[in-house]
Design an enzyme around this catalytic site. Structure first.
Site, mmCIF file in Angstrom:
data_model
loop_
_atom_site.group_PDB
_atom_site.id
_atom_site.type_symbol
_atom_site.label_atom_id
_atom_site.label_comp_id
_atom_site.label_asym_id
_atom_site.label_seq_id
_atom_site.Cartn_x
_atom_site.Cartn_y
_atom_site.Cartn_z
ATOM 1 N N HIS A 105 -25.314 -22.427 -12.173
ATOM 2 C CA HIS A 105 -26.183 -23.022 -11.162
ATOM 3 C C HIS A 105 -27.129 -24.016 -11.830
ATOM 4 O O HIS A 105 -27.233 -24.049 -13.066
ATOM 5 C CB HIS A 105 -26.991 -21.954 -10.410
ATOM 6 C CG HIS A 105 -27.824 -21.065 -11.292
ATOM 7 N ND1 HIS A 105 -28.935 -21.489 -11.975
ATOM 8 C CD2 HIS A 105 -27.686 -19.757 -11.610
ATOM 9 C CE1 HIS A 105 -29.447 -20.492 -12.644
ATOM 10 N NE2 HIS A 105 -28.707 -19.420 -12.460
HETATM 11 P P1 TYD Z 1 -28.303 -14.897 -10.244
HETATM 12 O O1 TYD Z 1 -29.049 -16.157 -9.988
HETATM 13 O O2 TYD Z 1 -26.912 -14.769 -9.684
HETATM 14 O O3 TYD Z 1 -28.246 -14.607 -11.799
HETATM 15 P P2 TYD Z 1 -27.738 -15.661 -12.905
HETATM 16 O O4 TYD Z 1 -28.970 -16.147 -13.598
HETATM 17 O O5 TYD Z 1 -26.782 -14.977 -13.784
HETATM 18 O O6 TYD Z 1 -27.078 -16.776 -12.149
HETATM 19 O O7 TYD Z 1 -29.197 -13.705 -9.700
HETATM 20 C C1 TYD Z 1 -28.639 -12.432 -9.408
HETATM 21 C C2 TYD Z 1 -29.403 -11.837 -8.251
HETATM 22 O O8 TYD Z 1 -30.748 -11.563 -8.604
HETATM 23 C C3 TYD Z 1 -29.444 -12.748 -7.033
HETATM 24 O O9 TYD Z 1 -29.239 -11.949 -5.877
HETATM 25 C C4 TYD Z 1 -30.850 -13.280 -7.023
HETATM 26 C C5 TYD Z 1 -31.649 -12.173 -7.695
HETATM 27 N N1 TYD Z 1 -32.834 -12.658 -8.428
HETATM 28 C C6 TYD Z 1 -34.094 -12.305 -7.981
HETATM 29 O O10 TYD Z 1 -34.262 -11.604 -6.965
HETATM 30 N N2 TYD Z 1 -35.178 -12.738 -8.687
HETATM 31 C C7 TYD Z 1 -35.052 -13.498 -9.797
HETATM 32 O O11 TYD Z 1 -36.075 -13.889 -10.428
HETATM 33 C C8 TYD Z 1 -33.733 -13.874 -10.244
HETATM 34 C C9 TYD Z 1 -33.535 -14.735 -11.461
HETATM 35 C C10 TYD Z 1 -32.652 -13.426 -9.523
#
Ligand code: TYD
Length: 139
Positions: free
Chosen positions: A52
């Site tokens: 992302h």
């Molecule tokens: P995601 O963005 O998929 O993780 P990565 O950094 O590997 O792409 O996040 C996983 C899940 O956690 C998603 O449902 C969003 C949640 N999340 C939060 O609630 N708070 C946060 O600060 C972060 C980074 C993620």
């Protein structure tokens, strides 16, 4: 508009026979006030995280334990950084597509973030990311 470049930040490191200590202060060792910290751990072998980019949020990513690789694309070129030192972090500006992989067993990926969590700040579709790069010149 020109994108900021990612770079490695070396934090203070205090040697001690009892063990080493590093620390950061937002706006001093980190190029933004820190409003959120999250960490990723227990990543199974072969898994990747990220995929992302962010519209406003900026990050400093630290391998507080173990190692992993961060791939950053500006839409044209991809640069890869392997983090394996708890006293170093990678500054990730806005506008980079990030993927993290090659997590070693027991590794911990700590992320210092400039903004609170908001799904609206994410671009999770790669084509949408490429469109957002139009007009941004990194040459
Ligand atoms: P995601 O963005 O998929 O993780 P990565 O950094 O590997 O792409 O996040 C996983 C899940 O956690 C998603 O449902 C969003 C949640 N999340 C939060 O609630 N708070 C946060 O600060 C972060 C980074 C993620």
């Amino acid at each position: 508009m020109k994108k900021e470049k990612p770079y490695i930040i070396t934090f203070p490191k205090i040697f001690d026979p009892r063990g080493s200590l590093s620390f950061v202060e937002g706006d001093r060792h980190i190029p933004f006030p820190i409003s959120r910290v999250y960490w990723i751990y227990d990543v199974p072998a072969g898994e990747a995280r990220g995929s992302h980019s962010h519209i406003d949020n900026r990050s400093v990513i630290v391998a507080t334990s173990g190692s992993f690789t961060i791939h950053l694309s500006d839409g044209k070129r991809t640069e890869s950084f392997t983090l394996n030192r708890p006293f170093q972090g990678l500054y990730v500006p806005t506008g980079y597509w990030r993927t993290l992989d090659n997590f070693s067993s027991g590794s911990v990926c700590m992320v210092l973030a400039s903004h609170p969590y908001s799904e609206d700040d994410y671009i999770r579709d790669y084509d949408e990311f490429l469109k957002s790069c139009v007009g941004e010149n990194n040459d």
